[in-house]
Design an enzyme around this catalytic site. Sequence first.
Site, short mmCIF file in Angstrom:
data_model
loop_
_atom_site.label_atom_id
_atom_site.label_comp_id
_atom_site.label_asym_id
_atom_site.label_seq_id
_atom_site.Cartn_x
_atom_site.Cartn_y
_atom_site.Cartn_z
N GLU A 170 1.23 7.39 4.67
CA GLU A 170 2.03 6.18 4.42
C GLU A 170 2.24 6.14 2.92
O GLU A 170 1.34 5.81 2.16
CB GLU A 170 1.29 4.94 4.94
CG GLU A 170 2.20 3.77 5.22
CD GLU A 170 2.52 2.97 3.97
OE1 GLU A 170 3.63 3.16 3.44
OE2 GLU A 170 1.69 2.17 3.53
N CYS A 213 4.30 -1.89 -0.44
CA CYS A 213 5.04 -0.63 -0.34
C CYS A 213 6.40 -0.81 0.30
O CYS A 213 7.33 -0.05 0.02
CB CYS A 213 4.22 0.41 0.41
SG CYS A 213 3.67 -0.14 2.04
#
Length: 490
Positions: free
Chosen positions: A252, A286
Amino acid sequence: MARFEEQKLYIGGRYVEASSGATFETINPANGEVLAKVQRASREDVERAVQSAVEGQKVWAAMTAMQRSRILRRAVDILRERNDELAALETLDTGKPLAETRSVDIVTGADVLEYYAGLVPAIEGEQIPLRETSFVYTRREPLGVVAGIGAWNYPVQIALWKSAPALAAGNAMIFKPSEVTPLTTLKLAEIYTEAGVPDGVFNVLTGSGREVGQWLTEHPLIEKISFTGGTSTGKKVMASASSSSLKEVTMELGGKSPLIIFPDADLDRAADIAVMANFFSSGQVCTNGTRVFIHRSQQARFEAKVLERVQRIRLGDPQDENTNFGPLVSFPHMESVLGYIESGKAQKARLLCGGERVTDGAFGNGAYVAPTVFTDCSDDMTIVREEIFGPVMSILVYDDEDEAIRRANDTEYGLAAGVVTQDLARAHRAIHRLEAGICWINTWGESPAEMPVGGYKQSGVGRENGLTTLAHYTRIKSVQVELGDYASVF
């Protein structure tokens, strides 16, 4: 003097001294206070953790699915009972407002653990008939020992997002939190042990990614690496994991996500979404929608509404429950963000607000950066191309739908994207063309346990959360059974 006692490693269901004798400090970014000295794991400690995990995993995998499910549910209950305590510690370590950590960080992590605890008994294989006298059945078996490497922005949530499916599938995990924010992950290890997870099934090794992270990715007895962090580091982790023993990976990674506001959008709603997609958690998310595309006809009105909302942001002491915008996670990260802001100014983006460190009074002791909005940005600007991971919004003007989507996709990243429109057909048409793994229509940012999250392109490999993730913590064994005669050709 540090606020807390020296933090040890967590191996085999208890705290143990690191063999290296070395430590590092974790700092409260709101005021520069040293929170604790944290012991730095050595290669020898990695070996201890791996051996403990190998032994613990055998015990854990031998339990029935219902036994594992009950234990994980017990951990969920303890997490919720200790929510405020853990939130207070997370606020000290990350600088996030207490109002945020109380309502998001532990809560969403516990939700994911509860989700996977409920799925444990549903892990099952298939029966495939071949002919009257023969069939195949499959078994989903745990991988064994897996490693998680976390980022500094959501420490305990990330540890839960990684450990929940891993443990649900019968694996053991060695977790390395970020050096910047290691404290709550150690508390999670305590909670797993208190809930009844066997010794060695969840271990925490504190230290640097260059050392501890590298040793974990190289270790031949570790079957999978789940990593959250920057793309450049993720590439190194993936290369090491592959070259050492062909480990499975979940990555990720970074993002530079587009938010497209179409001309028919409710601009009040669009401004609300844009501000949340850039300034929640001081911009350290993010999936932030940092490239905000607005139609030329709506630019002035939209900018005014964004500025109105930015003025309502309550920047302050994270311990104050009225604060909804705290410092950045560390002083080095603050300097990085300020560098990007100066780049935006130098490349002639028009600064609407912010653009500086906040140094008034007590804020001068912390890593505070004002919410910053640039407009009249172009696609080639550094602030538009690179992930900043801070409170910096870039507004870009477009003239038609095709242009907006083409420019939105013009990036090496593909983590998230979103659109704001009242036209349902346009919403789905645009989303289907956007190159991103997580998309939102008329909203932004929610990632519930049921929803697989992960990126396209250089934003990641694999997914976290949802049903699909659980399968990737298992391997399939196929077994053919023959009930009839066996015919040899010899």
